[in-house]
Design an enzyme around this catalytic site. Sequence first.
Site, PDB file in Angstrom:
ATOM      1  N   SER A 157      -5.467  -9.032   8.160  1.00 15.92           N
ATOM      2  CA  SER A 157      -4.529  -7.916   8.150  1.00 15.92           C
ATOM      3  C   SER A 157      -4.083  -7.817   9.698  1.00 15.92           C
ATOM      4  CB  SER A 157      -4.979  -6.642   7.825  1.00 15.92           C
ATOM      5  OG  SER A 157      -6.113  -6.020   8.476  1.00 15.92           O
ATOM      6  N   ASP A 209       0.922  -1.344  -0.056  1.00 15.91           N
ATOM      7  CA  ASP A 209       0.160   0.050  -0.044  1.00 15.91           C
ATOM      8  C   ASP A 209       0.728   1.338   0.002  1.00 15.91           C
ATOM      9  OD1 ASP A 209      -2.010  -2.186   0.243  1.00 15.91           O
ATOM     10  OD2 ASP A 209      -3.188  -0.493   1.543  1.00 15.91           O
ATOM     11  N   ARG A 229       0.675   5.552  18.166  1.00 12.37           N
ATOM     12  CA  ARG A 229       0.654   6.437  17.072  1.00 12.37           C
ATOM     13  C   ARG A 229       1.102   7.994  17.723  1.00 12.37           C
ATOM     14  NH1 ARG A 229       0.762   2.366  14.320  1.00 12.37           N
ATOM     15  NH2 ARG A 229      -0.949   1.414  13.397  1.00 12.37           N
ATOM     16  N   ASP A 239      -7.235   4.982  12.596  1.00 14.95           N
ATOM     17  CA  ASP A 239      -5.691   5.397  12.631  1.00 14.95           C
ATOM     18  C   ASP A 239      -5.495   6.739  11.919  1.00 14.95           C
ATOM     19  OD1 ASP A 239      -4.227   3.663  14.210  1.00 14.95           O
ATOM     20  OD2 ASP A 239      -3.528   2.281  12.651  1.00 14.95           O
TER      21      ASP A 239
END
Length: 411
Positions: free
Chosen positions: A179, A15, A94, A123
């Site tokens: 995933s 990606d 994050r 996210d």
Amino acid sequence: MSKGRVLLAYSGGLDTSCILVWLIEQGYDVFAYMANVGQEEDFEAAKVKALTIGAKGVFIEDLRKEYVEELIFPSVQANAIYENVYLLGTSLARPVIARRQIQIAIREGCQFVSHGCTGKGNDQVRFELAYYALKPDIKVISPWRIPEFYERFPGRQSLLEYAAQKNIPVVQTTKAPWSTDGNIYHISYEAGVLEDPNATPPRDMWQLTVDPEDAPDTPERITIIFEKGVPVKVHNHNDGTTHTDSLELFLYLNTLARRNGIGRIDIVENRYIGIKSRGCYETPGGTILRAAHIDLEGLTLDREVRRLRDQFITPTWSNLLYNGQYFSPELQFIRPSLIASQESVNGEVKLKLYKGNVIIEGRKSDTSKLYDMEESSMDVQGGFSPVDSEGFIRIQSIRLKKWGIDNAEKP
């Protein structure tokens, strides 16, 4: 002419590699940024790949110690948990990733930052709220929310075709039917076959922990020492291993938990953006730490302080982290209260690790005076007089009698 400089949060996968080339195709000068937060990644290979496909520069940052000390340990102090199950492993990483990205963007004169987050996930919120809090005038490019991008790439096959067309190296592997996203604290599994909430996770899905049924038949016994709610030492009584450095301590707890099958959960949670999601998680060392910390607070933390912390700080801290609001006035407001609540949380906890279980076997504190063996004893008369409880019982009985009278006719 270039449209400007973009710093892309880059993983090296399909990606973000396609996004890197697509941004170049759109006329940007693209720089790649990779944060090492403990994920299993070949960073050097990813760097070479990014440069090969056109990145103007690649910045790799080791943020593991910063992550442990600034995010993981304070969340242990807060007993942070989302919806009573999830230990926030993805959201905790994050803030440190986004903060360093903005710092590098400023240093390198980038007008834009970008990421590869899906338009259906949490996210995108976490990264972008952090970006804007740290640099309000930054411009964010979110490809998976740009119609031109997501209409061109509706699925993995279209990305693979684009990669072949643009000579983007792709490792040819059989894609797992789910995933994952990992860091030093945990790994997550979602999508694919897991989208059926009644589908049992395949046995070979779990990457970090052994199946509890296959864990050793001999338990491991350890002691964790805390100072002000922060773990400062771990000692293994089976083999004598001891660690005191924050990063090494946490890595070692991960090792212990992984080989004893500790830290698996399977839940359906409420995403911040408004949809439910089924996720499976492994949080090995974090599961041990949270259990030990909660237990030590029972010995060392004042009753009313604990009540306030449990009712206000724990859920607020957890929700703010989950929702991407680490850099918010709300979190700045409660942080001093969290620190104050942990002043007395000093001592050690003995634990047994056995086939997926964290079992508390004892605790002690040389500084806390809240627990008095003589006062609490049912066998020794002394300290607290039984007569002392009479007034409390009388007050409560009056209240309950009145309640009974007022509600006598209610079922």
